[in-house]
Write a protein that holds these residues in place. Structure first.
Motif, PDB file in Angstrom:
ATOM      1  N   GLY A   1     -14.686 -18.780  92.074  1.00 38.94           N
ATOM      2  CA  GLY A   1     -14.280 -17.438  91.691  1.00 38.94           C
ATOM      3  C   GLY A   1     -12.917 -17.407  91.024  1.00 38.94           C
ATOM      4  O   GLY A   1     -12.332 -18.450  90.683  1.00 38.94           O
ATOM      5  N   LEU A   2     -12.407 -16.215  90.840  1.00 40.95           N
ATOM      6  CA  LEU A   2     -11.157 -16.014  90.118  1.00 40.95           C
ATOM      7  C   LEU A   2     -10.467 -14.789  90.687  1.00 40.95           C
ATOM      8  O   LEU A   2     -11.075 -13.728  90.838  1.00 40.95           O
ATOM      9  N   ASP A   3      -9.173 -14.947  91.013  1.00 43.17           N
ATOM     10  CA  ASP A   3      -8.411 -13.820  91.549  1.00 43.17           C
ATOM     11  C   ASP A   3      -6.961 -13.980  91.112  1.00 43.17           C
ATOM     12  O   ASP A   3      -6.225 -14.811  91.632  1.00 43.17           O
ATOM     13  N   GLY A   4      -6.551 -13.201  90.103  1.00 37.76           N
ATOM     14  CA  GLY A   4      -5.199 -13.303  89.592  1.00 37.76           C
ATOM     15  C   GLY A   4      -5.143 -12.971  88.123  1.00 37.76           C
ATOM     16  O   GLY A   4      -6.070 -12.390  87.558  1.00 37.76           O
ATOM     17  N   THR A   5      -4.053 -13.352  87.460  1.00 32.43           N
ATOM     18  CA  THR A   5      -3.829 -13.066  86.042  1.00 32.43           C
ATOM     19  C   THR A   5      -3.970 -14.350  85.232  1.00 32.43           C
ATOM     20  O   THR A   5      -3.302 -15.349  85.515  1.00 32.43           O
ATOM     21  N   PHE A   6      -4.842 -14.326  84.192  1.00 33.44           N
ATOM     22  CA  PHE A   6      -5.130 -15.520  83.391  1.00 33.44           C
ATOM     23  C   PHE A   6      -5.338 -15.109  81.941  1.00 33.44           C
ATOM     24  O   PHE A   6      -5.721 -13.975  81.641  1.00 33.44           O
ATOM     25  N   ASP A   7      -5.101 -16.071  81.016  1.00 33.79           N
ATOM     26  CA  ASP A   7      -5.618 -15.897  79.670  1.00 33.79           C
ATOM     27  C   ASP A   7      -7.030 -16.470  79.629  1.00 33.79           C
ATOM     28  O   ASP A   7      -7.544 -16.967  80.637  1.00 33.79           O
ATOM     29  N   VAL A   8      -7.694 -16.407  78.471  1.00 38.10           N
ATOM     30  CA  VAL A   8      -9.100 -16.816  78.406  1.00 38.10           C
ATOM     31  C   VAL A   8      -9.261 -18.281  78.767  1.00 38.10           C
ATOM     32  O   VAL A   8     -10.134 -18.659  79.571  1.00 38.10           O
ATOM     33  N   ALA A   9      -8.425 -19.153  78.203  1.00 36.27           N
ATOM     34  CA  ALA A   9      -8.584 -20.589  78.429  1.00 36.27           C
ATOM     35  C   ALA A   9      -8.362 -20.962  79.890  1.00 36.27           C
ATOM     36  O   ALA A   9      -9.155 -21.700  80.497  1.00 36.27           O
ATOM     37  N   SER A  10      -7.292 -20.457  80.495  1.00 38.89           N
ATOM     38  CA  SER A  10      -7.014 -20.802  81.889  1.00 38.89           C
ATOM     39  C   SER A  10      -8.044 -20.203  82.825  1.00 38.89           C
ATOM     40  O   SER A  10      -8.413 -20.801  83.849  1.00 38.89           O
ATOM     41  N   GLY A  11      -8.559 -19.002  82.497  1.00 35.23           N
ATOM     42  CA  GLY A  11      -9.583 -18.390  83.324  1.00 35.23           C
ATOM     43  C   GLY A  11     -10.879 -19.169  83.301  1.00 35.23           C
ATOM     44  O   GLY A  11     -11.497 -19.427  84.346  1.00 35.23           O
ATOM     45  N   LEU A  12     -11.324 -19.578  82.111  1.00 32.23           N
ATOM     46  CA  LEU A  12     -12.541 -20.386  82.013  1.00 32.23           C
ATOM     47  C   LEU A  12     -12.371 -21.723  82.717  1.00 32.23           C
ATOM     48  O   LEU A  12     -13.281 -22.198  83.410  1.00 32.23           O
ATOM     49  N   SER A  13     -11.219 -22.322  82.562  1.00 33.98           N
ATOM     50  CA  SER A  13     -10.966 -23.612  83.217  1.00 33.98           C
ATOM     51  C   SER A  13     -11.066 -23.488  84.725  1.00 33.98           C
ATOM     52  O   SER A  13     -11.655 -24.344  85.403  1.00 33.98           O
ATOM     53  N   ALA A  14     -10.498 -22.411  85.284  1.00 28.52           N
ATOM     54  CA  ALA A  14     -10.540 -22.217  86.729  1.00 28.52           C
ATOM     55  C   ALA A  14     -11.965 -21.991  87.218  1.00 28.52           C
ATOM     56  O   ALA A  14     -12.360 -22.499  88.273  1.00 28.52           O
ATOM     57  N   LEU A  15     -12.760 -21.276  86.477  1.00 28.06           N
ATOM     58  CA  LEU A  15     -14.143 -21.026  86.884  1.00 28.06           C
ATOM     59  C   LEU A  15     -14.981 -22.305  86.844  1.00 28.06           C
ATOM     60  O   LEU A  15     -15.919 -22.464  87.631  1.00 28.06           O
ATOM     61  N   LEU A  16     -14.655 -23.220  85.925  1.00 24.30           N
ATOM     62  CA  LEU A  16     -15.472 -24.422  85.734  1.00 24.30           C
ATOM     63  C   LEU A  16     -15.030 -25.605  86.583  1.00 24.30           C
ATOM     64  O   LEU A  16     -15.631 -26.680  86.497  1.00 24.30           O
ATOM     65  N   VAL A  17     -14.008 -25.414  87.424  1.00 20.35           N
ATOM     66  CA  VAL A  17     -13.525 -26.505  88.266  1.00 20.35           C
ATOM     67  C   VAL A  17     -14.660 -27.032  89.147  1.00 20.35           C
ATOM     68  O   VAL A  17     -15.348 -26.281  89.832  1.00 20.35           O
ATOM     69  N   GLY A  18     -14.865 -28.357  89.100  1.00 20.69           N
ATOM     70  CA  GLY A  18     -15.871 -29.003  89.937  1.00 20.69           C
ATOM     71  C   GLY A  18     -17.290 -28.878  89.438  1.00 20.69           C
ATOM     72  O   GLY A  18     -18.222 -29.345  90.109  1.00 20.69           O
ATOM     73  N   SER A  19     -17.503 -28.295  88.263  1.00 18.84           N
ATOM     74  CA  SER A  19     -18.863 -28.055  87.770  1.00 18.84           C
ATOM     75  C   SER A  19     -19.375 -29.133  86.832  1.00 18.84           C
ATOM     76  O   SER A  19     -20.547 -29.123  86.458  1.00 18.84           O
ATOM     77  N   GLU A  20     -18.481 -30.055  86.396  1.00 23.45           N
ATOM     78  CA  GLU A  20     -18.818 -31.057  85.388  1.00 23.45           C
ATOM     79  C   GLU A  20     -19.224 -30.398  84.070  1.00 23.45           C
ATOM     80  O   GLU A  20     -20.056 -30.911  83.331  1.00 23.45           O
ATOM     81  N   LEU A  21     -18.614 -29.257  83.809  1.00 26.04           N
ATOM     82  CA  LEU A  21     -18.810 -28.553  82.545  1.00 26.04           C
ATOM     83  C   LEU A  21     -17.448 -28.294  81.922  1.00 26.04           C
ATOM     84  O   LEU A  21     -16.421 -28.337  82.597  1.00 26.04           O
ATOM     85  N   ARG A  22     -17.456 -28.026  80.636  1.00 23.13           N
ATOM     86  CA  ARG A  22     -16.224 -27.643  79.958  1.00 23.13           C
ATOM     87  C   ARG A  22     -16.570 -26.626  78.888  1.00 23.13           C
ATOM     88  O   ARG A  22     -17.745 -26.320  78.654  1.00 23.13           O
ATOM     89  N   PHE A  23     -15.533 -26.087  78.223  1.00 23.08           N
ATOM     90  CA  PHE A  23     -15.776 -25.110  77.179  1.00 23.08           C
ATOM     91  C   PHE A  23     -15.106 -25.552  75.899  1.00 23.08           C
ATOM     92  O   PHE A  23     -14.106 -26.299  75.909  1.00 23.08           O
ATOM     93  N   VAL A  24     -15.679 -25.118  74.781  1.00 24.01           N
ATOM     94  CA  VAL A  24     -15.082 -25.367  73.468  1.00 24.01           C
ATOM     95  C   VAL A  24     -15.084 -24.064  72.688  1.00 24.01           C
ATOM     96  O   VAL A  24     -15.982 -23.217  72.869  1.00 24.01           O
TER      97      VAL A  24
END
Length: 806
Positions: A84-107
Motif C-alpha cells: 500500500g501507500l500512505d504519505g506524500t509522493f510524486d508519480v515515480a516514487s509512488g509507483l516504486s513504493a507500490l511495486l516493492v517486492g513484486s519483481e515488477l518495474r515501470f517505464v
C-alpha cells in the motif's frame, strides 16, 4: 405547433447548443494544456492513502489519484499483493513504493507509464517490429484510468456490521453499484429497485418513497450509512455511492423496522482519490438537472468532498412539476493510521406536485389519457426540507479491537396537500376528496460498535457488540378538505371528461383527524458472533434487545395521552456451507418488530391495542455462486410471516386498519456482474405468493391475496461495450398482474417495458449518454396505493446526459 411545443423546442435547441459550445471549449482547453499537464503531473507531489492488498486494485487507485494512464498486462499482476501507500509522493516514487517486492518495474511511455517484469528490456518495442532476428510483441494493454466499474459487489458492511463477503451472508442481498446508478441514470429509490427481484414500487400517495418488500409495503425501512432515515419524502441519489437492498426480517442489525426488508444508502465519502465531475442532463418533459461532485485531498491527513444538485423538471402528467435542491459536504480526517473520522451534513429540498394518479373502473384502471390529472394539481403539492449532520469515528487498537461510533442528527419539515380521486368511476363521474398533512420531526441516533476477531482452537470468531440510543420527536397535523367551504362537503363529484376542480376548499382539523405529538425513546443492545467452524462451514448467531418507549399525546378532541413500553427481542441465526470457496449454501432464521411511531400514528385510531408492534418472522434458504470474480449468481426460497398488520383501506386512502396476519412465500433468482470484459448484466426473477391468514373485516378476508404483490416479475439490464469508447444497453422489465387492494376487486394489468441507453466517451475528460425509457411506448401502470390511486407509467422518454471530468 402549439406554444408549449414551441417553447419546449426552443429550450432543447438552447440546451444542446450550450452543450456543444461547452464541449468545444473543453476540447480546445484539452489540446492546449495536454503537453504541459503531463510534465506537471509527473513531478507534482500528492498525498496518497491506498490500503495494502491487491496490486491491481492499488495501481488502479493510484492512476486515478495521480491522474495518469497506466499500461499493463492484467495476467502479469494476477495474485500479486502490495504493502500500500500512505504519505506524500510524486508519480515515480509512488509507483516504486507500490511495486516493492513484486519483481515488477515501470517505464515511462508517451502519455503514461507501463508496468513490466523486472527482467524485461525497456518496454519500448512496437508490437510486430523487428528487433534483430526476432519479433517483440507487447502484452495486452489496459488503460486503468478508463476502466468501467462493475455491476457486482463482493462485500458489504451493512448486513452484519462487519466487512463480510456477500456470499458469506445468510441472506438475500442486492446491491445497486455506482456504475449501475450511472448507466441507468438512477435518481430515485423507485428507479433503483426496478431490477431487484422481490422488491416492488408503491405509489406513496405521490409524496414519499414507498417500497414493497416481499409483499410488505414500507415507508420507514430506509437507512443512511446504517442509521435510520424514516421520514416520508422522496430521496435523491446525487450524493449516494451505492444502494443496498436487504430482504427479509433484519431486526438484529437494524432494530425497529427491518421488516420485509430494508434499503440502505451508502453516501459518497471524501477520499484521497481526486473527484472533479459535473453532470448536465436534459430531456423529455422539460427535464433539467445539474449535479456536481468535487473532491480534493487537502493533505495526507484531511480530504474534502462536496456533492450538489439542482433540478427543475415537468412531467408527462398534466400540471405535475418537480423542483429539487441539495448540497452535501463531507470531510474525512485520518489523524493516525489507525483512526478515521468522517463528518458530513446535507441540506436538501424537494418541492413537487402530489400526484395520486387515476381511479378505477369496472375492476381495472379507468381508460383515460395517461396525462389526465384527477383533482387539482395547483392545490396538490408536497414540500420536504431536510437538514442532517452525521459523524463516523473509527479506531483500530493495537490489540485487535475496532471501535466504531456513528451519530446522526436530523430535522425534517414536511407538508403536503392533495386533491385526488377517492372513488371508482360511476356513471362517467368520479368523487374527489382533499386533505393536508404537516409533519415536523427531529431525530438523534447514536450507535457504538466493538469488533474483535479471535481464535478458539481451530474455530475462528468475529465478534460484534454494540449499543444504540436514540430519540425521535414528531408533531403531526392533518386537515380534512371541505369543498365549497361546506362542513358537510367532504367530497365532490366531477365528470371524468374534466376531473379537475377549482371550487373553493377549506382545510380544517376535526376531532377525528390527527393533531398529535409523540416522543419515542430507543435503547438497544446487540451481540453477534460470526463463526468459522471449518473452512467449509460457517455460522452466524446474534440477538438484539430493544427498549422502545412511546409517549403519545393527542392535542385535539379528548386530548388523550398514552404511554407504552415495549421490550423486544430480535434473534438471528444462519448456517453457511461452502463446498468450494466461490460457492455457498445457506439457511437462516430471523425476526423483527415494528413498533408504532411516526407516520403510522396518523392514519389509525390510537389505543393501547393499536400501539402493539407488528412482528415479522423470516425463514430463508439459498445459494450464492461467484461464477467469476466479477459475476455473481444468487437464489433464495423464503417464507415471511407478519402479524398485527396495518393495512390501507382499499377504498379510502386516508385511513388504515389492523389485520391479524399475512404470509408471503416465494423464490428469487439474481444475476449481476460481467459475463465478459465487455458485457455486464444486472437483474433477476421472483415468484411470490402472499395471502391474509385471518379475516379482519369485510374488506380483508382470510385467503385474500396480499395487495401490490405480482405473482411473477422479471427484469434484466444488459450493457455491451462495442469499443473502448462506445457502449449500448437494453433493459427489460416484466410484472404480472396484481391486486390494488386487499379486497381483491381491482386488478392492475401486467406489462413489459423495454429501456435502452447509448454511451460514448468523447474525450479523456468528457463522456455522454442517452437513456430511453419505455422505448416501445407501452401503456402500463407503474404503481398503486389503493383501488383508486393508480399511477400510469411514463410514455417514451429521453434523457441526454453530458458528464465532464476536469
Amino acid at each position: 405547433m402549439t406554444q408549449k411545443h414551441q417553447d419546449g423546442f426552443r429550450y432543447y435547441c438552447r440546451f444542446y447548443l450550450s452543450c456543444c459550445i461547452f464541449l468545444c471549449c473543453l476540447l480546445l482547453e484539452h489540446a492546449v494544456a495536454q503537453t504541459s499537464e503531463n510534465e506537471q503531473v509527473a513531478t507534482a507531489k500528492r498525498a496518497y492513502t491506498i490500503p495494502a492488498g491487491s496490486l491491481l486494485d492499488a495501481l488502479n487507485r493510484f492512476a486515478r489519484q495521480a491522474k495518469i494512464d497506466l499500461i499493463y498486462d492484467p495476467v502479469l499482476l494476477k495474485d500479486i499483493k502490495t504493502q500500500g501507500l500512505d504519505g506524500t509522493f510524486d508519480v515515480a516514487s509512488g509507483l516504486s513504493a507500490l511495486l516493492v517486492g513484486s519483481e515488477l518495474r515501470f517505464v515511462a511511455q508517451p502519455g503514461g507509464y507501463e508496468i513490466i517484469a523486472a527482467s524485461s528490456s525497456n518496454g519500448l518495442e512496437i508490437a510486430g517490429t523487428q528487433s534483430g532476428d526476432k519479433v517483440t510483441v507487447l502484452p495486452t494493454i489496459e488503460i486503468a484510468a478508463n476502466n468501467t466499474g462493475s455491476y457486482a459487489a463482493t462485500s458489504s458492511v451493512t448486513a452484519t456490521k462487519t466487512n463480510t463477503l456477500l456470499r458469506d451472508v445468510p441472506q438475500s442481498i442486492s446491491v445497486i453499484t455506482e456504475e449501475l446508478i450511472k448507466d441507468q441514470s438512477i435518481q430515485s429509490l423507485g428507479d433503483a429497485v426496478r431490477y431487484v427481484p422481490g422488491v416492488g414500487v408503491s405509489q406513496g400517495e405521490g409524496n414519499r418513497d414507498a417500497l414493497i418488500f416481499r409483499g410488505n409495503r414500507s415507508t420507514g425501512d430506509f437507512f443512511l450509512d446504517g442509521v435510520r432515515d424514516d421520514v416520508a419524502f422522496f430521496r435523491d441519489l446525487y450524493n449516494i455511492e451505492r444502494v443496498e437492498v436487504l430482504k427479509g426480517a433484519n431486526g438484529m442489525i437494524f432494530g425497529r423496522g427491518g421488516s420485509g426488508g430494508v434499503v440502505n444508502r451508502v453516501t459518497k465519502q471524501a477520499t484521497w482519490d481526486p473527484v472533479n465531475e459535473v453532470s448536465f442532463q436534459g430531456g423529455s418533459y422539460n427535464r433539467k438537472r445539474l449535479t456536481g461532485d468535487l473532491g480534493y485531498a487537502l493533505n495526507d491527513k484531511v480530504a474534502f468532498r462536496v456533492n450538489g444538485l439542482f433540478e427543475d423538471s415537468d412531467s408527462f402528467r398534466s400540471g405535475v412539476v418537480m423542483r429539487r435542491r441539495g448540497v452535501s459536504p463531507t470531510v474525512t480526517i485520518k489523524p493516525t493510521k489507525r483512526t478515521k473520522i468522517v463528518l458530513n451534513m446535507e441540506r436538501f429540498h424537494d418541492d413537487r406536485t402530489a400526484d395520486r394518479g387515476i381511479p378505477s373502473f369496472m375492476g381495472g384502471p379507468a381508460n383515460v389519457k395517461r396525462s389526465l390529472f384527477f383533482g387539482d394539481p395547483n392545490r396538490s403539492h408536497s414540500d420536504a426540507e431536510v437538514l442532517s449532520f452525521n459523524s463516523l469515528i473509527e479506531h483500530r487498537f493495537d490489540f485487535g479491537v475496532t471501535l466504531r461510533n456513528r451519530t446522526n442528527y436530523a430535522q425534517y419539515d414536511k407538508f403536503y396537500q392533495n386533491v385526488f380521486a377517492n372513488s371508482a368511476v360511476f356513471s362517467d363521474r368520479v368523487s374527489l376528496g382533499a386533505y393536508s398533512d404537516t409533519t415536523d420531526r427531529e431525530n438523534v441516533f447514536n450507535q457504538t460498535d466493538l469488533l474483535y476477531s479471535l481464535d478458539t482452537g481451530p474455530v475462528k470468531h468475529t465478534l460484534l457488540a454494540g449499543i444504540e440510543v436514540g430519540q425521535q420527536i414528531t408533531s403531526n397535523v392533518r386537515q380534512r378538505g371541505f369543498f365549497n367551504n361546506d362542513p358537510r362537503g367532504v367530497s365532490i363529484r366531477v365528470p371524468v371528461s374534466n376531473p379537475v376542480t377549482d371550487v373553493p376548499i377549506a382545510f380544517m382539523t376535526r376531532d377525528a383527524d390527527a393533531d398529535n405529538r409523540s416522543v419515542v425513546n430507543i435503547t438497544s443492545l446487540y451481540i453477534q458472533d460470526q463463526i468459522e467452524l471449518l473452512p467449509q462451514l460457517h455460522a452466524i448467531a446474534g440477538v438484539r434487545y430493544d427498549l422502545f418507549e412511546v409517549d403519545f399525546r393527542k392535542r385535539n378532541g379528548d386530548g388523550a395521552q398514552i404511554k407504552t413500553t415495549d421490550h423486544l427481542i430480535s434473534p438471528r441465526f444462519g448456517l453457511i456451507f461452502k463446498p468450494i470457496e466461490p460457492l455457498s449454501f445457506y439457511a437462516s432464521y430471523s425476526r423483527a418488530f415494528v413498533p408504532r411511531a411516526g407516520e403510522q400514528l396518523t392514519g389509525i385510531v390510537v389505543t393501547r391495542a393499536t400501539l402493539k408492534p407488528e412482528k415479522f418472522t423470516t425463514l430463508e434458504a439459498g445459494v450464492k455462486w461467484d461464477i467469476f470474480p466479477d459475476l455473481a449468481l444468487t437464489g433464495a426460497v423464503f417464507r415471511l410471516d407478519r402479524s398485527n398488520v396495518i393495512t390501507v383501506d382499499p377504498n379510502d386512502a386516508s385511513s388504515t386498519f389492523l389485520a391479524k396476519g399475512q404470509r408471503t412465500k416465494g423464490v428469487e433468482i439474481g444475476l449481476s456482474g460481467r459475463l465478459t470484459q465487455k458485457w455486464s448484466v444486472m437483474g433477476g426473477y421472483a415468484y411470490q405468493d402472499g395471502e391474509l391468514t385471518s379475516t379482519q373485516s369485510a374488506e380483508a378476508v382470510k385467503g385474500a391475496t396480499v395487495a401490490e404483490l405480482p405473482r411473477n416479475t422479471f427484469s434484466m439490464w444488459s450493457r455491451y461495450d462495442l469499443t473502448p469508447r462506445i457502449g449500448a444497453a437494453f433493459g427489460v422489465i416484466y410484472r404480472s398482474s396484481m391486486f390494488a387492494g386487499v379486497d381483491n376487486t381491482v386488478v392492475v394489468p401486467d406489462f413489459t417495458r423495454v429501456d435502452a441507453a447509448l454511451f460514448a466517451r468523447l474525450t479523456h475528460h468528457v463522456r455522454a449518454q442517452i437513456n430511453i425509457e419505455n422505448i416501445f411506448d407501452t401503456k402500463y401502470f407503474a404503481s398503486v396505493h389503493n383501488n383508486n390511486n393508480i399511477s400510469p407509467g411514463s410514455p417514451i422518454a429521453v434523457r441526454a446526459t453530458l458528464v465532464a471530468n476536469f
